[in-house]
Design a protein around this motif. Sequence first.
Motif, PDB file in Angstrom:
ATOM      1  N   ALA A   1       5.517   1.778   3.994  1.00  0.00           N
ATOM      2  CA  ALA A   1       6.853   2.233   4.368  1.00  0.00           C
ATOM      3  C   ALA A   1       7.086   3.690   4.014  1.00  0.00           C
ATOM      4  N   GLU A   2       7.668   4.414   4.970  1.00  0.00           N
ATOM      5  CA  GLU A   2       8.162   5.771   4.736  1.00  0.00           C
ATOM      6  C   GLU A   2       9.627   5.623   4.328  1.00  0.00           C
ATOM      7  N   VAL A   3       9.920   5.824   3.044  1.00  0.00           N
ATOM      8  CA  VAL A   3      11.285   5.562   2.579  1.00  0.00           C
ATOM      9  C   VAL A   3      11.912   6.798   1.947  1.00  0.00           C
ATOM     10  N   ALA A   4      13.227   6.884   2.066  1.00  0.00           N
ATOM     11  CA  ALA A   4      13.965   8.040   1.574  1.00  0.00           C
ATOM     12  C   ALA A   4      13.805   8.227   0.067  1.00  0.00           C
ATOM     13  N   ASP A   5      13.772   7.124  -0.688  1.00  0.00           N
ATOM     14  CA  ASP A   5      13.648   7.234  -2.140  1.00  0.00           C
ATOM     15  C   ASP A   5      12.403   8.022  -2.539  1.00  0.00           C
ATOM     16  N   GLU A   6      11.282   7.710  -1.906  1.00  0.00           N
ATOM     17  CA  GLU A   6      10.028   8.364  -2.256  1.00  0.00           C
ATOM     18  C   GLU A   6       9.946   9.780  -1.697  1.00  0.00           C
ATOM     19  N   ALA A   7      10.607  10.016  -0.579  1.00  0.00           N
ATOM     20  CA  ALA A   7      10.556  11.336   0.049  1.00  0.00           C
ATOM     21  C   ALA A   7      11.524  12.329  -0.578  1.00  0.00           C
ATOM     22  N   SER A   8      12.445  11.834  -1.422  1.00  0.00           N
ATOM     23  CA  SER A   8      13.501  12.743  -1.886  1.00  0.00           C
ATOM     24  C   SER A   8      13.835  12.647  -3.371  1.00  0.00           C
TER      25      SER A   8
ATOM     26  N   VAL B   1       0.863  -1.183   0.000  1.00  0.00           N
ATOM     27  CA  VAL B   1       0.000   0.000   0.000  1.00  0.00           C
ATOM     28  C   VAL B   1       0.898   1.231   0.000  1.00  0.00           C
ATOM     29  N   LEU B   2       0.798   2.025  -1.046  1.00  0.00           N
ATOM     30  CA  LEU B   2       1.626   3.223  -1.174  1.00  0.00           C
ATOM     31  C   LEU B   2       0.973   4.419  -0.493  1.00  0.00           C
ATOM     32  N   GLY B   3       1.754   5.486  -0.350  1.00  0.00           N
ATOM     33  CA  GLY B   3       1.292   6.647   0.393  1.00  0.00           C
ATOM     34  C   GLY B   3       0.168   7.423  -0.254  1.00  0.00           C
ATOM     35  N   ASP B   4      -0.079   7.210  -1.545  1.00  0.00           N
ATOM     36  CA  ASP B   4      -1.212   7.872  -2.193  1.00  0.00           C
ATOM     37  C   ASP B   4      -2.316   6.861  -2.516  1.00  0.00           C
ATOM     38  N   GLN B   5      -2.332   5.751  -1.770  1.00  0.00           N
ATOM     39  CA  GLN B   5      -3.352   4.713  -1.963  1.00  0.00           C
ATOM     40  C   GLN B   5      -4.054   4.405  -0.643  1.00  0.00           C
ATOM     41  N   LEU B   6      -4.368   5.449   0.120  1.00  0.00           N
ATOM     42  CA  LEU B   6      -4.864   5.264   1.481  1.00  0.00           C
ATOM     43  C   LEU B   6      -6.378   5.116   1.497  1.00  0.00           C
TER      44      LEU B   6
ATOM     45  N   ILE C   1       5.254  15.984   2.613  1.00  0.00           N
ATOM     46  CA  ILE C   1       5.827  14.802   3.273  1.00  0.00           C
ATOM     47  C   ILE C   1       5.110  14.528   4.582  1.00  0.00           C
ATOM     48  N   ALA C   2       4.893  15.564   5.377  1.00  0.00           N
ATOM     49  CA  ALA C   2       4.225  15.392   6.667  1.00  0.00           C
ATOM     50  C   ALA C   2       2.792  14.908   6.484  1.00  0.00           C
ATOM     51  N   PHE C   3       2.102  15.470   5.511  1.00  0.00           N
ATOM     52  CA  PHE C   3       0.729  15.044   5.223  1.00  0.00           C
ATOM     53  C   PHE C   3       0.669  13.559   4.914  1.00  0.00           C
ATOM     54  N   LEU C   4       1.547  13.101   4.037  1.00  0.00           N
ATOM     55  CA  LEU C   4       1.501  11.698   3.626  1.00  0.00           C
ATOM     56  C   LEU C   4       1.944  10.759   4.750  1.00  0.00           C
ATOM     57  N   PHE C   5       3.004  11.098   5.440  1.00  0.00           N
ATOM     58  CA  PHE C   5       3.460  10.221   6.527  1.00  0.00           C
ATOM     59  C   PHE C   5       2.397  10.110   7.620  1.00  0.00           C
ATOM     60  N   ALA C   6       1.795  11.237   7.997  1.00  0.00           N
ATOM     61  CA  ALA C   6       0.770  11.203   9.045  1.00  0.00           C
ATOM     62  C   ALA C   6      -0.449  10.418   8.581  1.00  0.00           C
ATOM     63  N   ALA C   7      -0.881  10.653   7.340  1.00  0.00           N
ATOM     64  CA  ALA C   7      -2.041   9.933   6.817  1.00  0.00           C
ATOM     65  C   ALA C   7      -1.742   8.443   6.681  1.00  0.00           C
ATOM     66  N   MET C   8      -0.511   8.090   6.299  1.00  0.00           N
ATOM     67  CA  MET C   8      -0.120   6.687   6.201  1.00  0.00           C
ATOM     68  C   MET C   8      -0.168   6.004   7.571  1.00  0.00           C
ATOM     69  N   ARG C   9       0.363   6.654   8.583  1.00  0.00           N
ATOM     70  CA  ARG C   9       0.371   6.053   9.917  1.00  0.00           C
ATOM     71  C   ARG C   9      -1.046   5.825  10.427  1.00  0.00           C
ATOM     72  N   LYS C  10      -1.920   6.771  10.171  1.00  0.00           N
ATOM     73  CA  LYS C  10      -3.302   6.611  10.627  1.00  0.00           C
ATOM     74  C   LYS C  10      -4.030   5.526   9.828  1.00  0.00           C
ATOM     75  N   PHE C  11      -3.717   5.432   8.539  1.00  0.00           N
ATOM     76  CA  PHE C  11      -4.340   4.379   7.735  1.00  0.00           C
ATOM     77  C   PHE C  11      -3.874   3.007   8.201  1.00  0.00           C
TER      78      PHE C  11
END
Length: 511
Positions: free
Chosen positions: A35-42, A10-15, A51-61
């Motif tokens: 996964a929160e990974v450096a490749d996707e964040a950078s 499940v990717l960060g834009d598939q929540l 970045i904060a929006f996606l990481f927070a939404a991912m953790r809650k999902f």
Amino acid sequence: MSAAPRLVLVLGDQLSDQIAALAHADKGRDTVVMAEVADEASYVPHHPKKIAFLFAAMRKFAARLRDAGWTVAYTTLDDPQNTGSIVGELLRRAEDTGAEEVIATEPGEWRLIAALEDCPVPVHQMPDTRFLASHAEFETWAEGRKQLRMEYFYREMRRKTGYLMDGDKPEGGKWNYDHDNRKPAPDDIAFGGPMQFTPDETVEEVLNLVEERFGGNFGTLRPFWFATEPAQARRALTHFIQNALPKFGDYQDAMLSENRFLYHAVISMYVNAGLLDWREACDAAEAAYRAGDAPLNAVEGFIRQIIGWREYMRGIYFHEGPEYTQRNFLDHDADLPSFYWDADTDMLCLSKAIGQTRDEAYAHHIQRLMVTGNFALLAGVDPHQVHEWYLAVYADAYEWVEAPNVIGMSQFADGGVLGSKPYVSSGAYIDRMSNHCKTCAYKVKQKTGEGACPFNLLYWHFLIRHRDRFDKNPRMAQMYRTFDRMDGDRREIVLAEAEQFLARLRSGARV
């Protein structure tokens, strides 16, 4: 597929609970990998808010999936075992679980599709069913057409969904009410902006992490007010429908120095990440029209953005293929001006649009198309650099939607696949649609000489340096006739002053 345990990516834009990978997975034997990974964040220097929006939404999902009975292997960015890439995390989790295959929903970027295709653990990529039009449906529509124009695709999507239809005809007798949606900025806006949410403990934890790791990126992280879960996103939608939609259509193209949001919804980031289904947004807008709470021009314009432009952009991206972002039809090669990264320019429209982008990770479509995009096109900036800037700085930007908007619509780098002519304008358009010019250091009414608006000079310079390409374009012929009617000396002055401005711009001087 075998009865052995599988991984479910499940990717960060598939929540969304509705993604294909989850629909085909088995709670009893499969492990969800997030996964929160450096490749996707950078891979581009993303805005810290994004970045904060996606990481927070991912953790809650991930937490919601666990509550629903799923086994979730979640990797935070600061996990010492984090491999730094999606493929690396799949390999690590496959070793941990004994999984021999992965099921995934197709990513929205060719880059990541290719990475999954090359993964040593077989990855079965399933169609992303969250969209209205499948790849096959768009290809069928496009087949045999000389021009792939959004308007005709949009009409097919209206017929398919039934939105704003009166039998087999469009509501009100017209498909498109864009002509009614071009009012200049009013003196004041009776809307306080999008609904804002106070960060909770999960969000604060992510903000601290992003501040530490990405504090040097372009963009202001705090205050942070985005929705990070579906219930909040729905509240944001309701807030817009009730308080802003009635005026959205009239002023959707307007710009104000004192107001960053006007009557815009600011929900595209939620729809694109999966927190809000596009159907919910369209259903709510149509219901407001049927109830007499919003006019047809506003509701049609809003629905067109979603089932028209959004779906069409995705269709173009996958239709044109992985090399689309490298196109450069006009052979532009200038570097992106440094003020795109600090808003340090005397051109007020650009300073306002870029400053807002820095602070909010948001600017509306006219600011993107007719201010930052228009200037980059007039100035001959390398379209790939422009593309990477847009991909980096906006919270709703993913390549499937951003690249066609920039490479095709904004920069005309695809040579007319998406639009019949370049979207260029002089300062007169910006003056008509905003109040920026009233207090700008440059004078929009001045065509040449000290203080002349750079958009005025560059507009003619662009047309003349590309005359061999556009002279026969029926939508641009009038502009060339206007130039040809100018006094010869004035034509020379305009072009010479444009050259002088471009020289200053490329030297790094403040403009």
